[in-house]
Design a protein around this motif. Structure first.
Motif, short mmCIF file in Angstrom:
data_model
loop_
_atom_site.label_atom_id
_atom_site.label_comp_id
_atom_site.label_asym_id
_atom_site.label_seq_id
_atom_site.Cartn_x
_atom_site.Cartn_y
_atom_site.Cartn_z
N THR A 64 -5.54 -12.47 3.94
CA THR A 64 -4.46 -11.93 4.76
C THR A 64 -4.69 -10.43 4.90
O THR A 64 -4.69 -9.69 3.93
CB THR A 64 -3.11 -12.20 4.10
OG1 THR A 64 -2.99 -13.60 3.95
CG2 THR A 64 -1.97 -11.68 4.94
N LEU A 65 -4.90 -10.02 6.11
CA LEU A 65 -5.24 -8.62 6.33
C LEU A 65 -4.06 -7.82 6.86
O LEU A 65 -3.88 -6.68 6.49
CB LEU A 65 -6.42 -8.51 7.30
CG LEU A 65 -7.73 -9.07 6.77
CD1 LEU A 65 -8.81 -8.98 7.82
CD2 LEU A 65 -8.19 -8.32 5.53
N THR A 66 -3.31 -8.43 7.72
CA THR A 66 -2.18 -7.71 8.30
C THR A 66 -0.88 -8.34 7.84
O THR A 66 -0.71 -9.56 7.94
CB THR A 66 -2.26 -7.74 9.84
OG1 THR A 66 -3.53 -7.21 10.22
CG2 THR A 66 -1.16 -6.93 10.48
N LYS A 67 0.00 -7.50 7.34
CA LYS A 67 1.30 -8.01 6.88
C LYS A 67 2.41 -7.17 7.50
O LYS A 67 2.31 -5.94 7.51
CB LYS A 67 1.39 -7.90 5.36
CG LYS A 67 0.71 -9.01 4.62
CD LYS A 67 1.03 -8.92 3.15
CE LYS A 67 0.44 -10.10 2.43
NZ LYS A 67 0.77 -10.10 1.00
N VAL A 68 3.42 -7.84 7.97
CA VAL A 68 4.59 -7.15 8.51
C VAL A 68 5.81 -7.71 7.78
O VAL A 68 5.96 -8.93 7.67
CB VAL A 68 4.73 -7.37 10.03
CG1 VAL A 68 5.98 -6.70 10.56
CG2 VAL A 68 3.50 -6.85 10.77
N ASN A 69 6.62 -6.82 7.29
CA ASN A 69 7.81 -7.25 6.57
C ASN A 69 8.97 -6.37 7.06
O ASN A 69 9.01 -5.19 6.77
CB ASN A 69 7.57 -7.08 5.07
CG ASN A 69 8.75 -7.49 4.25
OD1 ASN A 69 9.72 -8.06 4.75
ND2 ASN A 69 8.71 -7.18 2.97
N GLN A 136 -5.21 -17.39 11.78
CA GLN A 136 -3.87 -17.92 11.93
C GLN A 136 -2.83 -16.84 11.67
O GLN A 136 -2.99 -16.01 10.78
CB GLN A 136 -3.66 -19.08 10.96
CG GLN A 136 -2.43 -19.89 11.30
CD GLN A 136 -2.15 -20.96 10.28
OE1 GLN A 136 -2.29 -20.73 9.09
NE2 GLN A 136 -1.76 -22.12 10.74
N VAL A 137 -1.78 -16.87 12.46
CA VAL A 137 -0.68 -15.92 12.27
C VAL A 137 0.56 -16.73 11.92
O VAL A 137 0.91 -17.68 12.62
CB VAL A 137 -0.42 -15.09 13.56
CG1 VAL A 137 0.74 -14.13 13.35
CG2 VAL A 137 -1.67 -14.32 13.96
N ARG A 138 1.19 -16.36 10.83
CA ARG A 138 2.40 -17.07 10.41
C ARG A 138 3.58 -16.12 10.57
O ARG A 138 3.60 -15.04 9.96
CB ARG A 138 2.23 -17.50 8.96
CG ARG A 138 3.28 -18.44 8.46
CD ARG A 138 2.92 -18.81 7.01
NE ARG A 138 4.00 -19.55 6.41
CZ ARG A 138 4.17 -20.84 6.52
NH1 ARG A 138 3.32 -21.56 7.23
NH2 ARG A 138 5.17 -21.45 5.92
N VAL A 139 4.52 -16.52 11.39
CA VAL A 139 5.71 -15.69 11.63
C VAL A 139 6.91 -16.42 11.05
O VAL A 139 7.15 -17.59 11.38
CB VAL A 139 5.93 -15.46 13.15
CG1 VAL A 139 7.14 -14.57 13.39
CG2 VAL A 139 4.69 -14.85 13.78
N THR B 74 -2.07 -2.90 7.26
CA THR B 74 -3.33 -3.42 7.76
C THR B 74 -4.41 -2.88 6.80
O THR B 74 -4.11 -1.98 6.00
CB THR B 74 -3.60 -2.93 9.19
OG1 THR B 74 -3.74 -1.51 9.17
CG2 THR B 74 -2.49 -3.31 10.16
N PRO B 75 -5.62 -3.39 6.88
CA PRO B 75 -6.66 -2.85 5.98
C PRO B 75 -6.87 -1.33 6.16
O PRO B 75 -7.19 -0.63 5.23
CB PRO B 75 -7.90 -3.62 6.37
CG PRO B 75 -7.42 -4.84 7.02
CD PRO B 75 -6.14 -4.51 7.68
N ALA B 76 -6.65 -0.86 7.36
CA ALA B 76 -6.92 0.56 7.63
C ALA B 76 -5.74 1.47 7.30
O ALA B 76 -5.93 2.60 6.88
CB ALA B 76 -7.29 0.73 9.10
N SER B 77 -4.54 0.97 7.47
CA SER B 77 -3.39 1.84 7.28
C SER B 77 -2.13 1.05 6.94
O SER B 77 -2.10 -0.18 7.12
CB SER B 77 -3.13 2.69 8.54
OG SER B 77 -2.90 1.81 9.62
N SER B 78 -1.13 1.74 6.49
CA SER B 78 0.14 1.07 6.22
C SER B 78 1.29 2.03 6.45
O SER B 78 1.15 3.23 6.30
CB SER B 78 0.17 0.52 4.79
OG SER B 78 0.17 1.57 3.89
#
Lengths: 144, 84
Positions: A64-69, A136-139, B74-78
């Motif tokens: 998982t590389l991108t996380k939004v919370n 895959q993107v899980r929302v 993201t891997p590059a920034s947060s």
């Protein structure tokens, strides 16, 4: 069987109380919330926040590389709806026209606090899985 | 209760960490708001909007922002934003 109810029935069978008294005691027990600390089924605390969680697996090995919370207070949404209700009629028509231009057929005047409450009620747990080329993107959208 | 503090953290090529004491901002803005209040009142009456409901709605929006939490990594920034 509930301990209190058993005691009442034992008292009734022993002749210490009459059937009417037993009935009244059982009715009183049913009105009281459970003292054992267990909450009755179906009763839930009112949600306070709208949560949006996005997990994007963008690599082939599933990291998982991108996380939004995001957590938005529902009070803010309610206040926003109340504010939208104050928009004058001619301004609403401008807003509706602008939304239609963007392809959103939505009437702002239909936005009412009771609609929001209904939406929150229905939005107990909504999960959207999106598959795309990279992974895959899980929302997940839910209230808590 | 209106928000009193915002914490903002940005991690990337440059690391930024900010604690913004909003209560100081509100104190600074208070005289300006009080000075503009009569004009706002007149403007609302001209456009036939209920001033009390309007101010209450704006106050509700302001108070409602408390507890907002935004976290994107993201891997590059947060980016991390929390409104207290």
């Amino acid at each position: 069987m509930n301990e209190n109810r058993r005691q009442i029935l034992e008292m009734l069978s022993a002749g210490k109380i009459t059937a009417d008294e037993a009935e009244r005691l059982i009715a009183a027990l049913e009105k009281e919330p459970s003292s054992a600390g267990s909450t009755p089924a179906g009763s839930k605390l009112a949600p306070k926040y709208l949560r949006v969680v996005v997990d994007a697996d963008e690599t082939a090995h599933g990291d998982t590389l991108t996380k939004v919370n995001i957590r938005v207070p529902l009070q803010l949404l309610r206040a926003g709806v109340r504010l939208a209700g104050l928009i004058p009629q001619d301004a609403r028509e401008h807003v509706n026209a602008a939304l239609r231009e963007k392809g959103i057929a939505f009437d702002v005047s239909q936005l009412k606090p009771e609609n929001l409450e209904e939406l929150i009620e229905q939005l107990n747990d909504l999960t959207v899985d999106v598959d795309h080329a990279k992974g895959q993107v899980r929302v997940k959208v839910f209230c808590e | 209760m209106i928000p009193m503090l915002i914490v903002l953290r940005v991690c990337g090529p440059r690391r930024i960490s900010l604690w913004l004491p909003l209560f100081l901002v509100w104190l600074l803005l208070l005289p300006v708001v009080l000075a503009l209040l009569p004009f706002a009142l007149v403007a609302l009456l001209i456009v036939r909007m209920d001033p009390w409901r309007t101010f209450a709605a704006f106050w509700g929006v302001l108070a409602g922002t408390r507890g907002t939490h935004i976290e994107v990594s993201t891997p590059a920034s947060s980016v991390f934003i929390h409104v207290y």
